[in-house]
Design an enzyme around this catalytic site. Structure first.
Site, PDB file in Angstrom:
ATOM      1  N   HIS A 160       0.817  -1.222   0.000  1.00  0.00           N
ATOM      2  CA  HIS A 160       0.000   0.000   0.000  1.00  0.00           C
ATOM      3  C   HIS A 160       0.848   1.270   0.000  1.00  0.00           C
ATOM      4  O   HIS A 160       0.296   2.365  -0.153  1.00  0.00           O
ATOM      5  CB  HIS A 160      -0.932   0.025   1.213  1.00  0.00           C
ATOM      6  CG  HIS A 160      -1.986  -1.042   1.197  1.00  0.00           C
ATOM      7  ND1 HIS A 160      -2.824  -1.240   0.126  1.00  0.00           N
ATOM      8  CD2 HIS A 160      -2.320  -1.981   2.127  1.00  0.00           C
ATOM      9  CE1 HIS A 160      -3.641  -2.250   0.396  1.00  0.00           C
ATOM     10  NE2 HIS A 160      -3.348  -2.720   1.591  1.00  0.00           N
ATOM     11  N   ASP A 196      -2.795 -10.460  -2.681  1.00  0.00           N
ATOM     12  CA  ASP A 196      -3.396 -10.020  -1.422  1.00  0.00           C
ATOM     13  C   ASP A 196      -4.870  -9.659  -1.658  1.00  0.00           C
ATOM     14  O   ASP A 196      -5.252  -9.234  -2.745  1.00  0.00           O
ATOM     15  CB  ASP A 196      -2.630  -8.795  -0.919  1.00  0.00           C
ATOM     16  CG  ASP A 196      -2.974  -8.389   0.497  1.00  0.00           C
ATOM     17  OD1 ASP A 196      -2.203  -8.718   1.403  1.00  0.00           O
ATOM     18  OD2 ASP A 196      -4.025  -7.726   0.689  1.00  0.00           O
ATOM     19  N   HIS A 198      -6.452  -7.117  -0.518  1.00  0.00           N
ATOM     20  CA  HIS A 198      -6.582  -5.677  -0.726  1.00  0.00           C
ATOM     21  C   HIS A 198      -5.696  -5.236  -1.890  1.00  0.00           C
ATOM     22  O   HIS A 198      -4.559  -5.679  -2.015  1.00  0.00           O
ATOM     23  CB  HIS A 198      -6.197  -4.919   0.552  1.00  0.00           C
ATOM     24  CG  HIS A 198      -7.037  -5.302   1.729  1.00  0.00           C
ATOM     25  ND1 HIS A 198      -6.632  -6.249   2.645  1.00  0.00           N
ATOM     26  CD2 HIS A 198      -8.259  -4.888   2.120  1.00  0.00           C
ATOM     27  CE1 HIS A 198      -7.574  -6.391   3.565  1.00  0.00           C
ATOM     28  NE2 HIS A 198      -8.571  -5.581   3.261  1.00  0.00           N
ATOM     29  N   ASP A 285      -4.817 -12.957   3.135  1.00  0.00           N
ATOM     30  CA  ASP A 285      -6.070 -12.462   3.704  1.00  0.00           C
ATOM     31  C   ASP A 285      -7.256 -12.737   2.782  1.00  0.00           C
ATOM     32  O   ASP A 285      -8.368 -12.254   3.035  1.00  0.00           O
ATOM     33  CB  ASP A 285      -5.979 -10.976   4.054  1.00  0.00           C
ATOM     34  CG  ASP A 285      -5.297 -10.132   3.001  1.00  0.00           C
ATOM     35  OD1 ASP A 285      -4.928 -10.677   1.946  1.00  0.00           O
ATOM     36  OD2 ASP A 285      -5.138  -8.923   3.220  1.00  0.00           O
TER      37      ASP A 285
END
Length: 343
Positions: A160, A196, A198, A285
């Site tokens: 991120h 991932d 996200h 995740d």
């Protein structure tokens, strides 16, 4: 497969975060890395090595130098302002405000260099961030020196973090730094496959106008899922980078059949690009029990991911990103790695 790991990650512990209007203990906790390391050892995946120390030159080729230089100053500035606990931002420059003028105070600087309140600092955070960077580059060097694959057990994660901002538990973008390091060492093309839950918004932003690093992201649909403001399918790159960014947003509840179809398409894009090196941003995740995610992959699915990636036949660096169901994080992360080894 060799793993690179640093105990310095544990200095980034006890930090708080803002979730649903409450200040709560961070979901990104030190036990994540320890459980994965223990699983690596119990499964006899391979040797666990300490990182070498690297300078920040590769980091400053994907991040702005002023941003990288700011990170080690956060805690000293926070303490000098008379505070302790967790240093976190609370105000940000946005539309209609001056985001082009670098402020002076720690509160303003935290907002200036972040996009959310998820990248917070305690006394040991910078040492953990730097060690995570070193872990990624040490593992990259193993691959660069002829290893078929290596695993960078990075904590904090990185995907991120963008060229001039932190957020989402991420400070230095370890996968992006590793990709840049491979380019600097002579690789003509590098691909980053981000699995991932996200969206790797920082990785996309860094390479969006470049054709020498292809980025493919499989993730929750940003219309309803963090980080919300990037990750749509129509974001395909710009300028020289047009056609080298691929997003696969998927709805809540996506299970193996839908997710693996997206993986197959990303696999084909990576194969057609024919990079010298593949970097995998390994988030688990996507797991059905993850506390902050909405996909429905099961533990038995993760070795399948590793086997599919292995079939690309490329030197591969795995870089640890997210995964917050800590009881199963070791099973799932090592499942991908073991599947790759068997593939």
């Amino acid at each position: 497969m060799k793993t690179v790991y640093s105990p310095l990650h544990a200095g980034h512990s006890g930090q708080m975060e803002l979730v649903a209007g409450a200040i709560v203990p961070g979901f990104e906790k030190s036990s994540r890395a320890e459980i994965i390391r223990a699983r690596i050892e119990s499964e006899k995946l391979g040797e666990v090595l300490p990182p070498r120390e690297f300078d920040l030159s590769a980091a400053k080729r994907v991040h702005r130098a002023d941003y990288v230089d700011f990170l080690p100053t956060v805690w000293p500035m926070w303490v000098a302002s008379g505070r302790s606990g967790t240093a976190m931002p609370f105000t940000w420059p946005t539309r209609g405000l001056r985001g082009d003028v670098r402020p002076r105070t720690i509160d303003a600087l935290l907002g200036f260099y972040s996009f959310d309140a998820g990248a917070n600092f305690v006394e040991g955070t910078w040492a953990a961030v730097k060690s995570s960077h070193d872990v990624a580059l040490t593992a990259a060097a193993l691959v660069g020196n002829g290893e078929r694959a290596a695993f960078a057990l990075c904590r904090p994660p990185g995907h991120h973090a963008g060229s001039g901002f932190m957020g989402g538990y991420c400070y230095i973008n370890n996968a992006a730094v590793a990709a840049q390091w491979f380019r600097d060492q002579g690789a003509s093309k590098v691909a980053i496959l981000d699995i991932d839950y996200h969206h790797g918004n920082g990785t996309q932003e860094i390479f969006y106008e470049r054709s020498d690093v292809l980025v493919a992201n499989l993730h929750g649909d940003p219309m309803g899922e963090y980080p919300f403001f990037l990750g749509h399918a129509d974001e395909t790159g710009a300028g020289e980078g047009e056609g080298f960014n691929h997003n696969y947003p998927m709805p809540p509840g996506t299970a193996w059949d839908g997710w693996s179809a997206a993986l197959d398409d990303a696999y084909a894009k990576v194969a057609a690009y024919a990079p010298d090196i593949l970097v995998v941003s390994l988030g688990v995740d996507t797991f059905e029990k993850d506390p902050i995610s909405q996909f429905k992959l099961r533990s038995e699915d993760y070795p399948k991911i590793g086997r599919r990636i292995a079939k690309l036949g490329m030197p591969t660096l795995f870089v640890m990103e997210g995964g917050y169901a800590v009881e199963e994080i070791g099973i799932n992360a090592v499942g991908v790695l073991s599947g790759f080894e068997d593939g």
